[in-house]
Design a protein around this motif. Structure first.
Motif, PDB file in Angstrom:
ATOM      1  N   VAL A   1       0.845  -1.205   0.000  1.00  0.00           N
ATOM      2  CA  VAL A   1       0.000   0.000   0.000  1.00  0.00           C
ATOM      3  C   VAL A   1       0.874   1.246   0.000  1.00  0.00           C
ATOM      4  O   VAL A   1       0.609   2.223  -0.716  1.00  0.00           O
ATOM      5  CB  VAL A   1      -0.958   0.002   1.213  1.00  0.00           C
ATOM      6  CG1 VAL A   1      -1.682   1.340   1.325  1.00  0.00           C
ATOM      7  CG2 VAL A   1      -1.969  -1.131   1.084  1.00  0.00           C
ATOM      8  N   GLY A   2       1.951   1.225   0.782  1.00  0.00           N
ATOM      9  CA  GLY A   2       2.854   2.364   0.844  1.00  0.00           C
ATOM     10  C   GLY A   2       3.502   2.657  -0.494  1.00  0.00           C
ATOM     11  O   GLY A   2       3.595   3.818  -0.915  1.00  0.00           O
ATOM     12  N   VAL A   3       3.934   1.612  -1.186  1.00  0.00           N
ATOM     13  CA  VAL A   3       4.582   1.793  -2.492  1.00  0.00           C
ATOM     14  C   VAL A   3       3.582   2.340  -3.511  1.00  0.00           C
ATOM     15  O   VAL A   3       3.888   3.272  -4.261  1.00  0.00           O
ATOM     16  CB  VAL A   3       5.193   0.470  -2.994  1.00  0.00           C
ATOM     17  CG1 VAL A   3       5.642   0.598  -4.447  1.00  0.00           C
ATOM     18  CG2 VAL A   3       6.383   0.081  -2.116  1.00  0.00           C
ATOM     19  N   TRP A   4       2.382   1.780  -3.550  1.00  0.00           N
ATOM     20  CA  TRP A   4       1.397   2.193  -4.558  1.00  0.00           C
ATOM     21  C   TRP A   4       0.875   3.602  -4.286  1.00  0.00           C
ATOM     22  O   TRP A   4       0.712   4.387  -5.223  1.00  0.00           O
ATOM     23  CB  TRP A   4       0.243   1.188  -4.623  1.00  0.00           C
ATOM     24  CG  TRP A   4       0.629  -0.066  -5.350  1.00  0.00           C
ATOM     25  CD1 TRP A   4       1.534  -1.001  -4.945  1.00  0.00           C
ATOM     26  CD2 TRP A   4       0.144  -0.514  -6.619  1.00  0.00           C
ATOM     27  NE1 TRP A   4       1.650  -2.011  -5.868  1.00  0.00           N
ATOM     28  CE2 TRP A   4       0.812  -1.747  -6.911  1.00  0.00           C
ATOM     29  CE3 TRP A   4      -0.786  -0.028  -7.528  1.00  0.00           C
ATOM     30  CZ2 TRP A   4       0.568  -2.457  -8.084  1.00  0.00           C
ATOM     31  CZ3 TRP A   4      -1.038  -0.740  -8.697  1.00  0.00           C
ATOM     32  CH2 TRP A   4      -0.358  -1.946  -8.962  1.00  0.00           C
ATOM     33  N   LEU A   5       0.602   3.922  -3.030  1.00  0.00           N
ATOM     34  CA  LEU A   5       0.163   5.282  -2.711  1.00  0.00           C
ATOM     35  C   LEU A   5       1.275   6.287  -2.992  1.00  0.00           C
ATOM     36  O   LEU A   5       1.026   7.378  -3.513  1.00  0.00           O
ATOM     37  CB  LEU A   5      -0.264   5.374  -1.245  1.00  0.00           C
ATOM     38  CG  LEU A   5      -1.638   4.818  -0.885  1.00  0.00           C
ATOM     39  CD1 LEU A   5      -1.890   4.962   0.606  1.00  0.00           C
ATOM     40  CD2 LEU A   5      -2.733   5.515  -1.680  1.00  0.00           C
ATOM     41  N   GLY A   6       2.502   5.934  -2.641  1.00  0.00           N
ATOM     42  CA  GLY A   6       3.632   6.810  -2.906  1.00  0.00           C
ATOM     43  C   GLY A   6       3.815   7.061  -4.390  1.00  0.00           C
ATOM     44  O   GLY A   6       4.089   8.188  -4.824  1.00  0.00           O
ATOM     45  N   ALA A   7       3.638   6.014  -5.213  1.00  0.00           N
ATOM     46  CA  ALA A   7       3.756   6.160  -6.666  1.00  0.00           C
ATOM     47  C   ALA A   7       2.655   7.059  -7.214  1.00  0.00           C
ATOM     48  O   ALA A   7       2.882   7.862  -8.131  1.00  0.00           O
ATOM     49  CB  ALA A   7       3.713   4.791  -7.332  1.00  0.00           C
ATOM     50  N   ALA A   8       1.442   6.919  -6.676  1.00  0.00           N
ATOM     51  CA  ALA A   8       0.327   7.754  -7.135  1.00  0.00           C
ATOM     52  C   ALA A   8       0.590   9.225  -6.813  1.00  0.00           C
ATOM     53  O   ALA A   8       0.350  10.112  -7.644  1.00  0.00           O
ATOM     54  CB  ALA A   8      -0.973   7.289  -6.495  1.00  0.00           C
ATOM     55  N   LEU A   9       1.086   9.496  -5.608  1.00  0.00           N
ATOM     56  CA  LEU A   9       1.402  10.876  -5.236  1.00  0.00           C
ATOM     57  C   LEU A   9       2.542  11.426  -6.082  1.00  0.00           C
ATOM     58  O   LEU A   9       2.529  12.587  -6.502  1.00  0.00           O
ATOM     59  CB  LEU A   9       1.764  10.943  -3.754  1.00  0.00           C
ATOM     60  CG  LEU A   9       0.622  10.701  -2.768  1.00  0.00           C
ATOM     61  CD1 LEU A   9       1.161  10.605  -1.345  1.00  0.00           C
ATOM     62  CD2 LEU A   9      -0.411  11.817  -2.872  1.00  0.00           C
ATOM     63  N   PHE A  10       3.540  10.580  -6.344  1.00  0.00           N
ATOM     64  CA  PHE A  10       4.679  10.973  -7.168  1.00  0.00           C
ATOM     65  C   PHE A  10       4.218  11.390  -8.566  1.00  0.00           C
ATOM     66  O   PHE A  10       4.693  12.383  -9.126  1.00  0.00           O
ATOM     67  CB  PHE A  10       5.660   9.799  -7.261  1.00  0.00           C
ATOM     68  CG  PHE A  10       6.739   9.964  -8.295  1.00  0.00           C
ATOM     69  CD1 PHE A  10       7.765  10.879  -8.107  1.00  0.00           C
ATOM     70  CD2 PHE A  10       6.737   9.179  -9.439  1.00  0.00           C
ATOM     71  CE1 PHE A  10       8.766  11.031  -9.055  1.00  0.00           C
ATOM     72  CE2 PHE A  10       7.732   9.316 -10.390  1.00  0.00           C
ATOM     73  CZ  PHE A  10       8.753  10.245 -10.194  1.00  0.00           C
TER      74      PHE A  10
END
Length: 323
Positions: free
Chosen positions: A202-211
């Motif tokens: 979840v952290g990786v996917w949310l971080g990628a979306a924000l990026f």
């Protein structure tokens, strides 16, 4: 190193604090650039507004805008991230690279991964560039396309490399500075705290979306989101910010190199690096397969348990091996 905030500070509060510190960093960067502009070219910050809006109308527009973007991005992003780590009482290496680099080839493999995936990414770029919003969002689509077209004009101006010197400046400002600054923020702070708050995936996917979202390029969201996933998992698996930085730098620098070569007329088959056309499937399919294989290989190597270190000790019974 002693900070003034507890290391157990809630992940959400750490992200909010990061945003506040980025504002502080941006103010510092504006001040630094203001002094440089006044003492050097003799330009005020008010005049910089006109230069940012239409840099081609000014003799020093290119160099001033490059310096402005480089200083502001580095001071806001990198500055805000390292200030947060210091406030929590961490050394920079301890906070952003909690795990030592397993091997030097990890950096080269991360760079190679980015080059291998480019043909596959071209299909995502082409699809996303031609995407359309629902009829209810037609006005938003028109505004978004107009905004991106305007940004593309500025990008084309900044990446007009008519000399080796300009190209090298572009590599520093457009490739190196974002690779360091954005990785410290998005992987080093935001992803780290989202992983702690929720879960690794979840952290990786949310971080990628924000990026991807922070770039405000809606017709390039998907390929940048996929790039964010690649960078996020490289950081998650390796535990070292240098790995994702190496991949991010390669992404930016390789595209600049291709653009520079094309501008010098070295491509004889009509290749347009500024276009959104997908590359042939004869390149896309091998690219996808090799990317998947290399990702699997890196995951296996980077997440493998570290073997215990043997030590030799001298005792009355002779030399002993201990773990």
């Amino acid at each position: 190193m002693k900070g003034f905030l507890p290391r157990t500070l809630h992940p959400g509060l750490q992200i909010l604090l990061l945003l506040a510190l980025m504002v502080v960093g941006a103010c510092v960067g504006m001040a630094i650039f203001g002094v440089y502009a006044q003492l050097g070219p003799g330009v005020s910050l008010l005049e910089m507004g006109g230069i940012v809006a239409n840099p081609a109308a000014y003799p020093q527009g290119w160099s001033l805008l490059m310096a402005y973007q480089g200083v502001l991005l580095f001071s806001a992003f990198a500055g805000g991230a390292v200030l947060l780590a210091s406030a929590l009482g961490y050394g920079w290496a301890e906070y952003f690279s909690p795990r030592r680099l397993g091997a030097g080839w990890w950096l080269l493999a991360a760079a190679l991964l980015i080059i291998i995936i480019l043909p596959f990414m071209s299909t995502l770029i082409a699809w996303n560039a031609g995407a359309h919003f629902p009829a209810a969002l037609h006005d938003f689509e028109v505004w978004a396309r107009a905004s991106e077209d305007k940004a593309a004009v500025l990008t084309k101006f900044l990446t007009r490399f008519n000399s080796v010197g300009r190209f090298l400046v572009g590599v520093v400002v457009i490739a190196l500075v974002p690779a360091i600054s954005e990785e410290l923020v998005f992987r080093g702070v935001i992803q780290k705290n989202l992983v702690r708050w929720f879960s690794p995936h979840v952290g990786v996917w949310l971080g990628a979306a924000l990026f991807s979202a922070i770039h405000f390029q809606f017709f390039g969201f998907v390929p940048r989101f996929v790039l964010g996933l690649i960078l996020g998992y490289l950081y998650l698996w390796s535990g070292n910010i240098l790995v994702s930085m190496a991949a991010h730098f390669t992404q930016n620098a390789f595209q600049l190199l291709i653009l520079y070569i094309a501008q010098r007329g070295q491509f004889g088959w009509g290749f347009d690096p500024d276009g959104n056309e997908a590359l042939p499937w004869t390149l896309v399919v091998p690219s996808a397969l090799l990317t998947a294989g290399l990702l699997y290989f890196l995951h296996q190597r980077m997440t493998a348990p570290t073997p215990p270190t043997e030590m030799l000790t001298l005792s009355s019974e002779g030399v002993k091996r201990t773990v």
